[in-house]
Design a protein around this motif. Sequence first.
Motif, PDB file in Angstrom:
ATOM      1  N   SER A 165       0.824  -1.204   0.000  1.00  0.00           N
ATOM      2  CA  SER A 165       0.000   0.000   0.000  1.00  0.00           C
ATOM      3  C   SER A 165       0.862   1.259   0.000  1.00  0.00           C
ATOM      4  N   ASN A 166       1.890   1.300   0.844  1.00  0.00           N
ATOM      5  CA  ASN A 166       2.726   2.493   0.920  1.00  0.00           C
ATOM      6  C   ASN A 166       3.583   2.665  -0.325  1.00  0.00           C
ATOM      7  N   THR A 167       4.055   1.565  -0.907  1.00  0.00           N
ATOM      8  CA  THR A 167       4.823   1.688  -2.147  1.00  0.00           C
ATOM      9  C   THR A 167       3.953   2.245  -3.261  1.00  0.00           C
ATOM     10  N   CYS A 168       2.729   1.765  -3.369  1.00  0.00           N
ATOM     11  CA  CYS A 168       1.823   2.311  -4.384  1.00  0.00           C
ATOM     12  C   CYS A 168       1.508   3.779  -4.106  1.00  0.00           C
TER      13      CYS A 168
ATOM     14  N   LEU B 125     -13.610 -18.270   4.441  1.00  0.00           N
ATOM     15  CA  LEU B 125     -14.274 -16.966   4.393  1.00  0.00           C
ATOM     16  C   LEU B 125     -13.719 -16.014   5.449  1.00  0.00           C
ATOM     17  N   ARG B 126     -13.444 -16.555   6.627  1.00  0.00           N
ATOM     18  CA  ARG B 126     -12.851 -15.691   7.664  1.00  0.00           C
ATOM     19  C   ARG B 126     -11.471 -15.209   7.242  1.00  0.00           C
ATOM     20  N   GLN B 127     -10.707 -16.097   6.612  1.00  0.00           N
ATOM     21  CA  GLN B 127      -9.375 -15.695   6.172  1.00  0.00           C
ATOM     22  C   GLN B 127      -9.459 -14.645   5.075  1.00  0.00           C
ATOM     23  N   LEU B 128     -10.389 -14.830   4.151  1.00  0.00           N
ATOM     24  CA  LEU B 128     -10.576 -13.830   3.099  1.00  0.00           C
ATOM     25  C   LEU B 128     -11.000 -12.490   3.685  1.00  0.00           C
ATOM     26  N   SER B 129     -11.887 -12.538   4.658  1.00  0.00           N
ATOM     27  CA  SER B 129     -12.314 -11.291   5.305  1.00  0.00           C
ATOM     28  C   SER B 129     -11.147 -10.629   6.032  1.00  0.00           C
ATOM     29  N   ALA B 130     -10.299 -11.449   6.651  1.00  0.00           N
ATOM     30  CA  ALA B 130      -9.125 -10.877   7.325  1.00  0.00           C
ATOM     31  C   ALA B 130      -8.196 -10.218   6.311  1.00  0.00           C
ATOM     32  N   PHE B 131      -7.971 -10.876   5.179  1.00  0.00           N
ATOM     33  CA  PHE B 131      -7.152 -10.274   4.121  1.00  0.00           C
ATOM     34  C   PHE B 131      -7.753  -8.939   3.680  1.00  0.00           C
ATOM     35  N   HIS B 132      -9.054  -8.948   3.424  1.00  0.00           N
ATOM     36  CA  HIS B 132      -9.710  -7.741   2.908  1.00  0.00           C
ATOM     37  C   HIS B 132      -9.665  -6.610   3.923  1.00  0.00           C
ATOM     38  N   SER B 133      -9.981  -6.907   5.164  1.00  0.00           N
ATOM     39  CA  SER B 133      -9.974  -5.844   6.174  1.00  0.00           C
ATOM     40  C   SER B 133      -8.569  -5.294   6.395  1.00  0.00           C
ATOM     41  N   THR B 134      -7.563  -6.157   6.353  1.00  0.00           N
ATOM     42  CA  THR B 134      -6.179  -5.687   6.520  1.00  0.00           C
ATOM     43  C   THR B 134      -5.798  -4.733   5.401  1.00  0.00           C
ATOM     44  N   MET B 135      -6.100  -5.104   4.172  1.00  0.00           N
ATOM     45  CA  MET B 135      -5.749  -4.247   3.035  1.00  0.00           C
ATOM     46  C   MET B 135      -6.524  -2.929   3.094  1.00  0.00           C
ATOM     47  N   CYS B 136      -7.777  -2.988   3.518  1.00  0.00           N
ATOM     48  CA  CYS B 136      -8.543  -1.743   3.637  1.00  0.00           C
ATOM     49  C   CYS B 136      -7.971  -0.847   4.727  1.00  0.00           C
ATOM     50  N   GLN B 137      -7.565  -1.430   5.844  1.00  0.00           N
ATOM     51  CA  GLN B 137      -6.949  -0.635   6.909  1.00  0.00           C
ATOM     52  C   GLN B 137      -5.659   0.010   6.452  1.00  0.00           C
TER      53      GLN B 137
ATOM     54  N   PRO C  16      -8.470   0.605  -4.131  1.00  0.00           N
ATOM     55  CA  PRO C  16      -9.591  -0.330  -4.381  1.00  0.00           C
ATOM     56  C   PRO C  16      -9.358  -1.209  -5.604  1.00  0.00           C
ATOM     57  N   GLU C  17      -8.785  -0.629  -6.674  1.00  0.00           N
ATOM     58  CA  GLU C  17      -8.532  -1.445  -7.867  1.00  0.00           C
ATOM     59  C   GLU C  17      -7.516  -2.533  -7.580  1.00  0.00           C
ATOM     60  N   LEU C  18      -6.550  -2.235  -6.771  1.00  0.00           N
ATOM     61  CA  LEU C  18      -5.551  -3.244  -6.411  1.00  0.00           C
ATOM     62  C   LEU C  18      -6.167  -4.328  -5.534  1.00  0.00           C
ATOM     63  N   ILE C  19      -7.063  -3.943  -4.649  1.00  0.00           N
ATOM     64  CA  ILE C  19      -7.766  -4.942  -3.826  1.00  0.00           C
ATOM     65  C   ILE C  19      -8.573  -5.880  -4.721  1.00  0.00           C
ATOM     66  N   LYS C  20      -9.195  -5.324  -5.744  1.00  0.00           N
ATOM     67  CA  LYS C  20      -9.957  -6.174  -6.665  1.00  0.00           C
ATOM     68  C   LYS C  20      -9.049  -7.177  -7.365  1.00  0.00           C
ATOM     69  N   GLN C  21      -7.862  -6.743  -7.783  1.00  0.00           N
ATOM     70  CA  GLN C  21      -6.937  -7.661  -8.430  1.00  0.00           C
ATOM     71  C   GLN C  21      -6.466  -8.744  -7.464  1.00  0.00           C
ATOM     72  N   VAL C  22      -6.237  -8.367  -6.214  1.00  0.00           N
ATOM     73  CA  VAL C  22      -5.815  -9.361  -5.216  1.00  0.00           C
ATOM     74  C   VAL C  22      -6.920 -10.383  -4.985  1.00  0.00           C
ATOM     75  N   VAL C  23      -8.159  -9.910  -4.843  1.00  0.00           N
ATOM     76  CA  VAL C  23      -9.276 -10.830  -4.609  1.00  0.00           C
ATOM     77  C   VAL C  23      -9.476 -11.749  -5.811  1.00  0.00           C
ATOM     78  N   LYS C  24      -9.327 -11.207  -7.007  1.00  0.00           N
ATOM     79  CA  LYS C  24      -9.440 -12.050  -8.199  1.00  0.00           C
ATOM     80  C   LYS C  24      -8.388 -13.148  -8.188  1.00  0.00           C
ATOM     81  N   GLN C  25      -7.152 -12.794  -7.796  1.00  0.00           N
ATOM     82  CA  GLN C  25      -6.094 -13.808  -7.728  1.00  0.00           C
ATOM     83  C   GLN C  25      -6.403 -14.832  -6.642  1.00  0.00           C
TER      84      GLN C  25
END
Length: 1843
Positions: free
Chosen positions: A1547-1550, A1653-1665, A1670-1679
Amino acid sequence: MAASELYTKSARVWIPDAEEVWKSAELIKDYKNGDGSLQLMLEDGTNIEHKLDPKTKNLPYLRNPDILVGENDLTALSYLHEPAVLHNLKVRFIDSKLIYTYCGIVLVAINPYETLPIYGTDIINAYSGQNMGDMDPHIFAVAEEAYKQMARDERNQSIIVSGESGAGKTVSAKYAMRYFATVSGSASEANVEEKVLASNPIMEAIGNAKTTRNDNSSRFGKYIEIGFDTRFRIIGANMRTYLLEKSRVVFQADEERNYHIFYQLCASAHLPEFKNLRLSKANEFLYTRQGRSPVIDGVDDTKELCTTRHAFTLLGINESYQMGLFQVLAAILHLGNVEIKDRDSDSSLIAPNNSHLTAFCELVGVTYQDMSQWLCHRKLKTATETYIKPLPRLQATNARDALSKHIYAKLFNWIVEHVNKALVTNIKQHSFIGVLDIYGFETFEINSFEQFCINYANEKLQQQFNMHVFKLEQEEYMKEQIPWTLIDFYDNQPCINLIEAKMGILDLLDEECKMPRGSDDSWAQKLYNTHLKTCSLFEKPRMSNRAFIIQHFADKVEYQCDGFLEKNKDTVNEEQINVLKASKKFDLLVELFQDEEKATSPSGQAPGTGGRTRLSIKPDKGRDTSSKEHKKTVGCQFRNSLQMLMETLNATTPHYVRCIKPNDFKLAFSFDPKRAVQQLRACGVLETIRISAAGFPSRWTYQEFFSRYRVLMKQKDVLADKKLTCRNVLEKLVQDQDKYQFGKTKIFFRAGQVAYLEKLRADKLRAACIRIQKTIRCWLARKKYLRKRSAAITIQRFTRGYQARCLAKFMRRTQAATIIQKYQRMYVGRKRYRQKQAAALAMQTILRAYMARQKYQALLREHKAVIIQKHIRGWLARCWYKRCLEAIVYLQCCIRRMRAKRELKKLKIEARSVEHFKKLNKGMENKIMQLQRKIDEQHKENRTVSDKLVGLESSYATESEKMRMELSRLRGAEEEAKKKASQVSSLLEELERLKKELSTTQQEKKTIEDWAQTYRDEMEKMVSELKDQNGLLKTEKEDLNRLIQEQSQQMTEKMARAIAAETQQLETDLNEERSRYQNLLTEHLRLEEKYDDLKEEMALSSNVSKPGHRRTDSTHSSNESEYTYNSEYAELEDGSRAGEDVTRGMDTSLTLKLQKRVTELEQEKQSLRNELENKEDQFQRARARDNAEFRKARGAELEYESLKRQELESENKKLRHDLAEMRQSLLGNAATGAGAPGSPAYKVLLDQLNASCEELEVRKEEVLILRSQLVSQKEAMHHKETMTEPSVFADDVNKLKDTDEIKQAYVGLKDTNRLLEHQLQSQRRTYDSEVESLRGELQNVKEENNRQQQLLAQNLQLPPEARIEASLQHEITRLTNENLDLDDPTASREARVTILRRMVDLMEQLEKQDRTIRKLKKQLKVYSKRIGEMGAGQTEGQTSPGQMVDEPIHPVNIPRREKDFQGMLEYKKEDEIKLVKNLILDLKPRGVAVNLIPGLPAYILFMCLRHADYVNDDQKVRTLLTSTINSIKKILKKRGDDFETVSFWLSNTCRFLHCLKQYSGDEAFMRHNTSRQNEHCLNNFDLTEYRQVISDLAIQIYQQLIKCMENILQPMIVSGMLEHETIQGVSGVKPTGLRKRTSSIADEGTYTLDSILRQLSAFHSTMCQHGTDPELIKQVVKQQFYIIGAVTLNNLLLRKDMCSWSKGMQIRYNVSQLEEWLRDKGLMSCGAKETLEPLIQAAQLLQVKKKTDEDAEAICSMCLALTTAQIVKVLNLYTPVNEFEERVSVAFIRTIQTRLRDRCESPQLLMDTKMIYPVTFPFNPSSLALETIQLPSSLNLAFLTRV
């Protein structure tokens, strides 16, 4: 259970068959104890009677239930016997195309004679780390089990691969070694795994040959030990060979070949380097043409030689040695063509100048004379002398062939020795895995010494196998505490003793070889005398005295004694060897024979693979001693080698692979039951089955038993303790206690018990299904009936309504028609009536006159006659009346007299009774009443008649009067008729004349009518022709219009398709280039890591000397720019000097290769970057071209916009003018009252008013900028959608040639103009609405300004401490009201952002107001001084307000103005290390993400960079960027497996990359900034190259993030998506075999879908924090979803137990939960769902119907995301869990293959789980102002100074 319970009607059994070995049949009658036969029906419908053996009464074998057929493990079958095993293998091999099957600890591999796509790297990765029972049977599963046990148990392992020639032993061993090389990696830099694999083509070339059974048959046995270090990575290998078939060098049977290397050389004879070998085609050499099959179909010997040479090179055998080897091989071929002729009966000779012998001598570097001499002679020695003896031609030929075999054997050993040297490393071996590829049991028509040794080796291996199986069974029983009973199994120790014991066959053979005149016949007689009577396993053939029979474990084999002694001795002429050893020109040949003095070869084998006896020419004692050592026979050497092998195998944990040859004709997927049974018996598979069946073969855990047979339990039987529950239920179901045993964790069943339980379960389920079907069918029928009834009622309602409407319509029409008819008929009738009336009146006038006259005459006559008749009739009537009256009176008197007399008599009689009087009175009364009534009626009639008479009289009088009048009128008419009778003649003449005129007129009228009719017809015809022409013209016009529209539409569609295709192609190319570039970055990272690891190893080795190499995690990613290398050059030099002594001994070739590879990768990276820039330039040019066209086409709209802007500007100027006037008035007032009290207040008011006006101007500019941006974006989007068609027409106008095309173009242009006009109007309306909204906003701004002024006036009256609170409270109230006005979430979100921004602005305003207040206080002090000088009276009035303001003033530190702060951070050069350490290395992501704003480190680094740019310090910029990049790489390398760390720095590099773009000064990026942000752009340095480096770093961090997530998700996916029952009770547990899921069940069982699902939610919440884009989060979720889908589908394709209908339902439910998660997170548009499409279609494929052609068509149209191989694989693996499901037929699968034949797709079976989608970083500018960023104290950055 009694037999009568099992052998009932419909039970299926196996009966022996001569052709198919075993045939299936079904009982048609129950078996009863004592019956001598069974009534059976075969599968073809034939009824037979099967006789039972009268002695044994053994019943035929029972068939397993269909649900158990095709199991992965043969031990899972309930009935374990030979027909069940054979049938299961056949079903798997033929129907499911599965070549691997478990049989307990044995893997049975059937050769498919076809290349299968199941050995790729993706399959290896799928099996890596899996338990052996988790996946379908595979050679990789066995290899993984061996590798895992080696690492877990610290024990060496062995994989024993055996089978007949052509069964696939070599291929299986090769794949096992490939698996080890792939999963373990190398512990050194020499790539040992590649060398191990490279040994295969070499050994195949020199040791494999074509036989009648196999095109690539191994003619030697080998045992390869693959060594591993302490980290279980390959460090080397060692190969031992056994019993090379040397006889194949000089002889081949029909349809066979010599060793492959000879044919490879002959096929490559045309190459320049082989010219000196003098080779030609293989048919020209004796040693290669005897089999008459020099070519193998599908094999290119030239390419194979290239592969062999490459393998030689890889193993370190250079070109010179390779050419030397080829020279020796060519020499052998030439030696075979040397022709030896008879000189006489006892001697032979070779013709002088024999070309082949000459070539042989030149190739090996010996003299022609010596070689020709010793080919035809030999030396014999006695005790005192030595002499030379000539050889007959036959012996000389045998000696020549013996020399050829000996040379080839020495060459074979030399190659094996050098291969071993190449595979040996200096690292200490910790453990090894041995792969034994050895010949299986062989029996031919003629069996000789080779078959004897092979079968002897198989006897030893079979004994070891039996003991191991027995041991495993015993351990299992002991572990489960089951009572152990000895199982009788076949022990082949007597057979082994017969062969190898003292006075055994080998002992007698060696003894006979030592005899001076020993022969095969004498040896046979010794065998007969020794073993024929003492050993039952030894027999003598009836018709031969030169053969013997041994009863092996597999079968009886007859061996021919001819050649046993010669092959056991393996002699060769020593003088020929001496000639070869004397070669001066060929060092390799001398090297081959330099170990001739040694007893054994380096590989542990006798020289020449047999320890040949050598005769010494000189009677030297030393030589005699050496000669004695040489006298070890081949059999003795083989026995010793075999003993060493057995010791090695016994010291390891064995794993068995039994290869089966399905047919003798090499047909793909063809199964011969006879051949299969022979091999199953020979390889010990059936013995394993027999041992298992003798005990308790079926084993269930308590949980599995409970899950499977829960349906057989009642609710009251289910207890909390499942173990006790299973005990109770099983005791009820199976009465015989001996049929099962309860272990600690498992239940053990005898053979057949599982089938019985399955029968009970199937019956219970069948009854339940019938009940369910009954209820469901009733419900469906009722539902169908109700639906039909409702439909019928609806149809009736609508039909009746329709009929009623039709009837009403008909009645209305009928009524209307009736009315119309009435009036029409009335009109016609009236008209006809009037015509008739007129005619009738004329006729009546004449007729009535005539009739009146006639009537008058008649009346006269009648009147006169009446008068006469009246008088006559009167007279006659009176006469008649008188006569009648008289007669009547007389008659009445007579009658009355007679009646009176009668009455008198009666009266007299009746007078006597009283009743008579009563009746008489009563009758009289009645009569009186009747008479009275009659009188009344007569009166009424008389009155009526009188009235009628009066009426008649009056009417008669009236009629008489009328008649008189009529008579008078008739008389007048008669007189008039007489007068007009004279006029009739003249009238008749006139009538004739008129008739003539009328006829003439009618003729003229007819002529005119004919002419008019002709004219009318002509006109109608002309009109019709004109109408037809008009219709044709209209049709033509319509066709032209339609053609124009179609052409325009086609042109539009064509251009749209072309543009779309080009865009798609560009996007595809861009993605491919991006993917290649990112892969190169990954490769570059790997090389850098390897380089770093080498440096670390050098550093470690300099301190502590430890063998091995620590392999770093391959998931670390790093990339360096040229600046990075420059900045670390000094460190590298220091490190290289420090490690110079250590690296001296290392192999520098690898370093050079790495450097070269790095250079190539950087060049390729640069070229890809240039190409990417070219692509982007092309895209930019195309966009610029489109924009130019758009600007031209949109001129009118821009003019309109400019007019609107001018109008807004004029209004703005007017407002400014009003504001200026107000200012002047205020200033004027202030000037006039300069000395008046309150003037400072007015000054303050004026200043605040100016500040608010400036703020208003800024807000207006921002609003205008935002509006213009929105309008321009909207126009650009609208332009792309609507401006395609006009450009198409504009480009094609020049191509029009004729009028029609111009007309079409004109029509198209008109349509385009209309479209543009419509667009212009719509845009004008849009602009009008926007102008109105702007006016409204302007009015709101005015009102807001007024409110601000009022608030300011109020605030001036408040104390200074309360002003700020009042302003803040007012602003919060206003923002809250605005927030409450927003209803929708989007507006609410925007409102929150607006509120936050306004709060920031408010804080800035408060600070500004604070500074303004301080400034005003100073000014007030000045004013107060001036006022004090003016006078006493004025001073009192002027100082009071000043004192009021001056009282709270205290000394304060005045901060710098906000305009002076530029959003930069200043630091000293020496603080750079501290900055990087505190901000990157020591920073904890968790605290920063929670407490601080997202991306704060990136903002701080950029603000420091801005200051370096501001002071124009290039060195500071370079070092800061380099340190930042290196520190990020360092922290990621240190904590690369921590998801939070990787996500935080991604996130910080981007964000840092976006800041570099946002403040770079490029117009493309600046347009997103505010004016304040544009002031903060970099001024001195162009950091485009660093942006690329940071982008590469972000790519690497992204890839590391994906790998980190993959490592976390990988253990959860299979368990959560496939194994866990999300829908409880749907899936059923099938019986399993020995290979159960035993390892880590407890761990993996904890993972469920909720875990994922809990792990995916943890990934998503961490990236949002962390503030990830948002576009990068979408690419990560797609992967993430791609990984989940790919891993799940791959496991599904490799697990037969998962391919069922119920599992498909589970998968679809799990996928729906994942989709729901996407929906909850708002990520449905990210493309993640599409990545699950293959898995969804696979689940649907498991559930759809699979029977008919329609089903096949539906499957083909449904499964578009699956490849043909995947569809066929799923259908082949489909396994019913219950008996109600049906298997997929072979015909249906072939239908699917036929329909999918034309698909163009990859043949790859599994999805690539390592594939990573190319990542992009869309530009995401920040709205955060740099000058507002505060440095928290927790970061310890106090040394940074805000500038």
